[in-house]
Write an enzyme that holds these catalytic residues in place. Sequence first.
Site, PDB file in Angstrom:
ATOM      1  N   ASP A 180      -7.030   1.110   0.426  1.00 57.04           N
ATOM      2  CA  ASP A 180      -5.715   0.551   0.746  1.00 57.04           C
ATOM      3  C   ASP A 180      -5.384  -0.632  -0.159  1.00 57.04           C
ATOM      4  O   ASP A 180      -4.253  -0.778  -0.634  1.00 57.04           O
ATOM      5  CB  ASP A 180      -5.670   0.098   2.212  1.00 57.04           C
ATOM      6  CG  ASP A 180      -5.732   1.255   3.189  1.00 57.04           C
ATOM      7  OD1 ASP A 180      -5.589   2.412   2.741  1.00 57.04           O
ATOM      8  OD2 ASP A 180      -5.934   1.010   4.393  1.00 57.04           O
ATOM      9  N   ASP A 231       0.726   3.742  -3.207  1.00 55.55           N
ATOM     10  CA  ASP A 231       0.305   5.135  -3.035  1.00 55.55           C
ATOM     11  C   ASP A 231       1.194   6.049  -3.865  1.00 55.55           C
ATOM     12  O   ASP A 231       0.711   6.913  -4.614  1.00 55.55           O
ATOM     13  CB  ASP A 231       0.366   5.501  -1.556  1.00 55.55           C
ATOM     14  CG  ASP A 231       0.072   6.971  -1.305  1.00 55.55           C
ATOM     15  OD1 ASP A 231      -0.881   7.496  -1.907  1.00 55.55           O
ATOM     16  OD2 ASP A 231       0.789   7.600  -0.506  1.00 55.55           O
ATOM     17  N   GLU A 250      -4.426   0.511  -3.690  1.00 60.83           N
ATOM     18  CA  GLU A 250      -3.049   1.007  -3.706  1.00 60.83           C
ATOM     19  C   GLU A 250      -2.059  -0.146  -3.639  1.00 60.83           C
ATOM     20  O   GLU A 250      -1.027  -0.138  -4.329  1.00 60.83           O
ATOM     21  CB  GLU A 250      -2.827   1.964  -2.534  1.00 60.83           C
ATOM     22  CG  GLU A 250      -3.535   3.299  -2.697  1.00 60.83           C
ATOM     23  CD  GLU A 250      -3.325   4.216  -1.521  1.00 60.83           C
ATOM     24  OE1 GLU A 250      -3.433   5.446  -1.710  1.00 60.83           O
ATOM     25  OE2 GLU A 250      -3.056   3.731  -0.406  1.00 60.83           O
ATOM     26  N   GLU A 306       0.836  -1.206   0.000  1.00 65.91           N
ATOM     27  CA  GLU A 306       0.000   0.000   0.000  1.00 65.91           C
ATOM     28  C   GLU A 306       0.867   1.251   0.000  1.00 65.91           C
ATOM     29  O   GLU A 306       0.604   2.213  -0.738  1.00 65.91           O
ATOM     30  CB  GLU A 306      -0.910   0.003   1.225  1.00 65.91           C
ATOM     31  CG  GLU A 306      -1.721   1.263   1.420  1.00 65.91           C
ATOM     32  CD  GLU A 306      -2.111   1.478   2.865  1.00 65.91           C
ATOM     33  OE1 GLU A 306      -2.380   2.629   3.226  1.00 65.91           O
ATOM     34  OE2 GLU A 306      -2.147   0.493   3.632  1.00 65.91           O
TER      35      GLU A 306
END
Length: 246
Positions: free
Chosen positions: A115, A46, A118, A42
């Site tokens: 989450d 991101d 990502e 994650e």
Amino acid sequence: MEHLESVLGHSFRDRSLLTEALTHASLGYETQRTQPDNQRLEFLGDAVLQLLLSEILFDRYKDADEGLLTKTRAQLVSTKALAKVARGIQLGGFLLMGRGEESHGGRERDSSLADALEAVAGAVFIDGGMEAARHMAKRLFTAEIESLGASPVDQNPKGQLQEMLQAISPQSPSYRIIHESGPDHAKSFVAIVQWDGRELGRGHGRSKKEAEVEAARVALEAGPPTESAADYTTTRISNTTCENVG
């Protein structure tokens, strides 16, 4: 896995990466087993999505300045927007999580879906490189970007809400964080916006600011209050009195 790979537009050479990206931390907590979860992916995903969506917006909107591009990217990578994309590919159905988390709606929780999306982006980047991640980003976010139209929208929900409310009353809205959860590196916040003694909206976010902005957006979508709190109270008292007299 084949269906999800088809939706993502990427076939994994190392499917353990995809499994890790889909594993919620609650599974390890519940089983008391040491196993990889999606928090590290994650973190990477991101950054990958921030870069790729920045590139897409930069190429698409030639005349937009840095401030407008930044606001538009923030809109695309907000928890709500990422969760919407995740729901569009039914990502929640693929998540591996503890029974307790699932029973409390974990598969549909915005933060869990955002989450996981990502994390999947991070997994695609590791497995196939930047070009594979770019292909996935374009595939999944095209509809959201197309919805922006010919130019990105300069959105400032908190400012817009204040302007709308001050046309009714000089009193400004106030924001309050009512809940926070998660580890320090992956916090989730819930904020409410209040005005004239009542709650107008609430929002979720991975920062206090993001939660407040989402609360303002929800309030804007609901439209302007039809009456002030004082008028509302007076109306209720008047109606109650009439009913009692009747």
